[in-house]
Design an enzyme around this catalytic site. Structure first.
Site, mmCIF file in Angstrom:
data_model
loop_
_atom_site.group_PDB
_atom_site.id
_atom_site.type_symbol
_atom_site.label_atom_id
_atom_site.label_comp_id
_atom_site.label_asym_id
_atom_site.label_seq_id
_atom_site.Cartn_x
_atom_site.Cartn_y
_atom_site.Cartn_z
ATOM 1 N N GLU A 133 -9.330 -10.671 -7.745
ATOM 2 C CA GLU A 133 -8.467 -9.488 -7.605
ATOM 3 C C GLU A 133 -7.389 -9.447 -8.694
ATOM 4 O OE1 GLU A 133 -7.347 -9.875 -3.465
ATOM 5 O OE2 GLU A 133 -9.395 -9.399 -2.810
ATOM 6 N N HIS A 167 -2.056 -5.537 1.569
ATOM 7 C CA HIS A 167 -3.305 -6.280 1.369
ATOM 8 C C HIS A 167 -2.933 -7.688 0.940
ATOM 9 C CE1 HIS A 167 -7.118 -7.626 -0.345
ATOM 10 N NE2 HIS A 167 -6.407 -8.044 -1.369
ATOM 11 N N TYR A 211 -12.435 -3.298 -3.504
ATOM 12 C CA TYR A 211 -13.022 -3.271 -2.163
ATOM 13 C C TYR A 211 -14.546 -3.284 -2.220
ATOM 14 C CZ TYR A 211 -8.506 -2.343 0.180
ATOM 15 O OH TYR A 211 -7.235 -2.435 0.702
ATOM 16 N N LYS A 228 0.820 -1.206 0.000
ATOM 17 C CA LYS A 228 0.000 0.000 0.000
ATOM 18 C C LYS A 228 0.864 1.271 0.000
ATOM 19 C CE LYS A 228 -3.997 -2.228 2.261
ATOM 20 N NZ LYS A 228 -4.983 -2.142 3.385
ATOM 21 N N ASN A 263 -2.133 0.294 6.900
ATOM 22 C CA ASN A 263 -1.565 -0.948 7.421
ATOM 23 C C ASN A 263 -0.694 -1.707 6.420
ATOM 24 O OD1 ASN A 263 -3.565 -1.833 5.762
ATOM 25 N ND2 ASN A 263 -4.762 -2.890 7.334
HETATM 26 P P1 IDP Z 1 -7.829 -7.136 5.532
HETATM 27 O O1 IDP Z 1 -7.032 -6.120 4.706
HETATM 28 O O2 IDP Z 1 -7.059 -7.566 6.743
HETATM 29 O O3 IDP Z 1 -8.361 -8.274 4.706
HETATM 30 P P2 IDP Z 1 -10.528 -6.047 5.541
HETATM 31 O O4 IDP Z 1 -11.499 -6.188 6.663
HETATM 32 O O5 IDP Z 1 -10.780 -6.805 4.279
HETATM 33 O O6 IDP Z 1 -9.077 -6.346 6.127
HETATM 34 O O7 IDP Z 1 -10.463 -4.480 5.214
HETATM 35 C C1 IDP Z 1 -9.816 -4.012 4.049
HETATM 36 C C2 IDP Z 1 -9.002 -2.780 4.418
HETATM 37 O O8 IDP Z 1 -9.887 -1.743 4.833
HETATM 38 C C3 IDP Z 1 -8.047 -2.968 5.610
HETATM 39 O O9 IDP Z 1 -6.813 -3.543 5.263
HETATM 40 C C4 IDP Z 1 -7.891 -1.565 6.097
HETATM 41 O O10 IDP Z 1 -6.980 -0.812 5.289
HETATM 42 C C5 IDP Z 1 -9.318 -1.016 5.920
HETATM 43 N N1 IDP Z 1 -10.175 -1.237 7.113
HETATM 44 C C6 IDP Z 1 -10.785 -2.376 7.464
HETATM 45 N N2 IDP Z 1 -11.517 -2.261 8.600
HETATM 46 C C7 IDP Z 1 -11.380 -0.981 8.953
HETATM 47 C C8 IDP Z 1 -11.910 -0.231 10.078
HETATM 48 O O11 IDP Z 1 -12.667 -0.728 10.924
HETATM 49 N N3 IDP Z 1 -11.541 1.082 10.123
HETATM 50 C C9 IDP Z 1 -10.726 1.649 9.201
HETATM 51 N N4 IDP Z 1 -10.207 0.972 8.129
HETATM 52 C C10 IDP Z 1 -10.520 -0.328 8.021
HETATM 53 MG MG MG Z 2 -9.808 -8.263 3.206
#
Ligand code: IDP
Ligand code: MG
Length: 138
Positions: free
Chosen positions: A130, A119, A53, A13, A116
């Site tokens: 994807e 992905h 997404y 990212k 974070n």
């Molecule tokens: P993942 O990346 O660990 O699979 P997902 O739940 O699929 O997590 O969420 C996709 C991305 O959306 C996350 O990596 C993060 O960047 C963002 N995200 C997910 N949940 C939250 C939240 O509760 N608050 C803010 N950003 C979030």
């Molecule tokens: Mg995810």
């Protein structure tokens, strides 16, 4: 190739690109036996992020996620290897860096639940979807 050889899709990212972590993150996957099949650096558009997404577009955090993912270039990759989907998710760590294994990429370098670093696809089927979105050259 054996029965557990899988492909998965990864994004390094914009925060990780900005912090010069691309090499470290690629080494992490390669040193754990994952083989790089494809890679490109690009600036994500609103459209590609809405496809990628799709499950999150209606969520409260989506506008911040979109803004972050468009804040600079990112690196998209396809990795292949034994149990690649699960292996990458382990290497990446939990979504919220505070909950992530301290040895994982997010545990070491992640800033917030949104910002974070990486992905990784959550299943083989998601990976196929994807890879089609990011590498089909439509
Ligand atoms: P993942 O990346 O660990 O699979 P997902 O739940 O699929 O997590 O969420 C996709 C991305 O959306 C996350 O990596 C993060 O960047 C963002 N995200 C997910 N949940 C939250 C939240 O509760 N608050 C803010 N950003 C979030
Ligand atoms: Mg995810």
């Amino acid at each position: 190739m054996n029965n557990s050889t899988e492909k998965t899709f990864v994004i390094i990212k914009p925060d990780a690109v900005e912090k010069n972590l691309v090499g470290i993150i690629l080494s992490e996957y390669e040193s754990k036996g994952l083989h790089l099949l494809n890679l490109k650096m690009l600036n994500a558009t609103r459209e590609i992020l809405r496809q990628h997404y799709a499950e999150h577009v209606e969520k409260i955090f989506y506008p911040d996620l979109e803004k972050f993912m468009m804040s600079g270039p990112l690196v998209a990759l396809v990795l292949e290897g034994d149990h690649a989907v699960e292996k990458v998710r382990d290497i990446n760590g939990a979504t919220n860096p505070e909950n992530a294994n301290p040895q994982s990429i997010r545990g070491r370098y992640g800033a917030t639940t949104t910002i974070n670093c990486v992905h990784g696809s959550d299943s083989i089927t998601s990976g196929e979807r994807e890879i089609e979105i990011w590498f089909s050259n439509k």
